[in-house]
Design a protein around this motif. Structure first.
Motif, short mmCIF file in Angstrom:
data_model
loop_
_atom_site.label_atom_id
_atom_site.label_comp_id
_atom_site.label_asym_id
_atom_site.label_seq_id
_atom_site.Cartn_x
_atom_site.Cartn_y
_atom_site.Cartn_z
N ALA A 100 54.72 67.30 91.02
CA ALA A 100 53.59 67.03 90.13
C ALA A 100 52.53 68.14 90.12
O ALA A 100 52.70 69.05 90.86
N CYS B 249 47.02 64.29 90.29
CA CYS B 249 47.37 62.89 90.23
C CYS B 249 46.15 62.38 89.66
O CYS B 249 44.89 62.82 89.61
N ASP C 13 48.24 54.57 91.35
CA ASP C 13 48.15 56.01 91.79
C ASP C 13 49.50 56.77 90.89
O ASP C 13 50.45 56.15 91.17
N ARG C 14 49.20 57.70 90.25
CA ARG C 14 50.45 58.26 89.78
C ARG C 14 50.26 59.86 89.61
O ARG C 14 48.98 60.22 89.51
N GLY C 15 51.28 60.44 89.70
CA GLY C 15 51.40 62.00 89.59
C GLY C 15 51.98 62.44 88.29
O GLY C 15 53.15 61.94 87.88
N SER D 81 52.99 60.72 100.65
CA SER D 81 52.64 60.56 99.48
C SER D 81 52.83 58.92 99.01
O SER D 81 53.36 58.10 99.90
N GLN E 297 54.82 61.67 83.83
CA GLN E 297 54.72 61.12 85.18
C GLN E 297 56.08 61.31 85.99
O GLN E 297 57.20 61.01 85.55
N ASN F 198 47.61 67.78 92.67
CA ASN F 198 48.64 67.32 93.54
C ASN F 198 50.07 67.93 93.35
O ASN F 198 50.32 68.16 92.07
N SER G 121 44.06 58.10 89.99
CA SER G 121 44.04 56.87 90.42
C SER G 121 43.15 55.95 89.64
O SER G 121 41.95 56.27 89.12
#
Length: 262
Positions: free
Chosen positions: A190, A193, A209-211, A257, A218, A185, A195
């Protein structure tokens, strides 16, 4: 008199045998029902059904407006693959502007491979002709793309979450996440990512959800915990939507996003 007693006793014995037979037969049926295992496809159908519907994060936004927006999550059946996998259309939008989703995906829900330890595989895909799918679930079926078009519009594979049935005693029904290394991602600096997803018994769906950049920092996504989406059981018209003073600018900020908190 002796004959009457014998006859009565014989009838009692017959009734007793019949009663025992009924109890035994009922016990066998109950045992078979309890022993009947849930199939891999039963799990997949349960997850697909749980994801569908209109869900909101308004309660969480009321509790913690500094970290969570009031969002709408909507999913519905789109079509079915030849192997039985279910295809769902999924979108997220701000509560006040549901007609302008900032995130649109096609989900494919199917059982995990037999050699895997998980129960359900949930894969997310980009949509080739995304404008054709805006508010897909709110439109009559004759105004939606046809089954063949939907299959053709399944584009780039984005993520896959492996879900397992929750252990007895937990609030959830299914929970899981992407692999630790996540998926590529490049949004907002990023590198990859991740999830996490949990489906609860009361119909709630929790998503996180995190990048992260190459150093593991992060760079997008909620930092406080997962979003808690609850089924839309009542009208929300009397609920004051929080943190929407700059909805327009936020929409541009998160376009493409799922950026909730940087």
């Amino acid at each position: 008199m002796g004959n009457d007693s014998d006859a009565g006793g014989g009838g009692g014995i017959v009734r007793g045998l019949v009663l025992k037979a009924i109890v035994l037969f009922g016990g066998v049926l109950l045992f078979k029902r309890l022993r009947r295992s849930t199939t891999r496809w039963d799990h997949a159908r349960a997850v697909a059904d749980a994801l569908c519907g209109d869900k909101f994060s308004w309660e969480q936004a009321c509790r913690d407006p500094d970290n969570y927006f009031n969002l709408r999550m909507l999913a519905c059946p789109a079509t079915e693959m030849l192997d039985g996998s279910r295809v769902l259309y999924f979108e997220q939008a701000f509560w006040r502007t549901p007609q302008k989703p900032f995130r649109q995906r096609l989900y494919i829900v199917k059982p995990c491979p037999k050699e895997s330890k998980c129960d359900v595989e949930l894969s997310s895909y980009a949509i080739r002709d995304i404008e054709e799918y805006t508010n897909f679930c709110d439109r009559p079926k004759d105004q939606r793309p046809h089954d063949e078009e939907i299959i053709e519009d399944i584009a780039e594979h984005l993520t896959t979450i492996h879900l397992s049935r929750c252990e007895r005693g937990k609030r959830c029904l299914y929970e899981g996440s992407t692999a630790p290394q996540g998926f590529p991602n490049s949004w907002n600096g990023a590198s990859y990512c991740t999830s996490d997803l949990a489906i609860h018994k009361n119909g709630e769906v929790h998503t996180w959800d995190r990048g992260y950049d190459e150093e593991g920092n992060q760079v997008w996504g909620s930092k406080e915990g997962p979003y808690e989406f609850k089924p839309n059981r009542n009208s929300r018209e009397d609920i004051l939507p929080l943190n929407f003073s700059s909805t327009g600018s936020l929409e541009k900020k998160i376009e493409g996003s799922f950026v909730l908190k940087e």
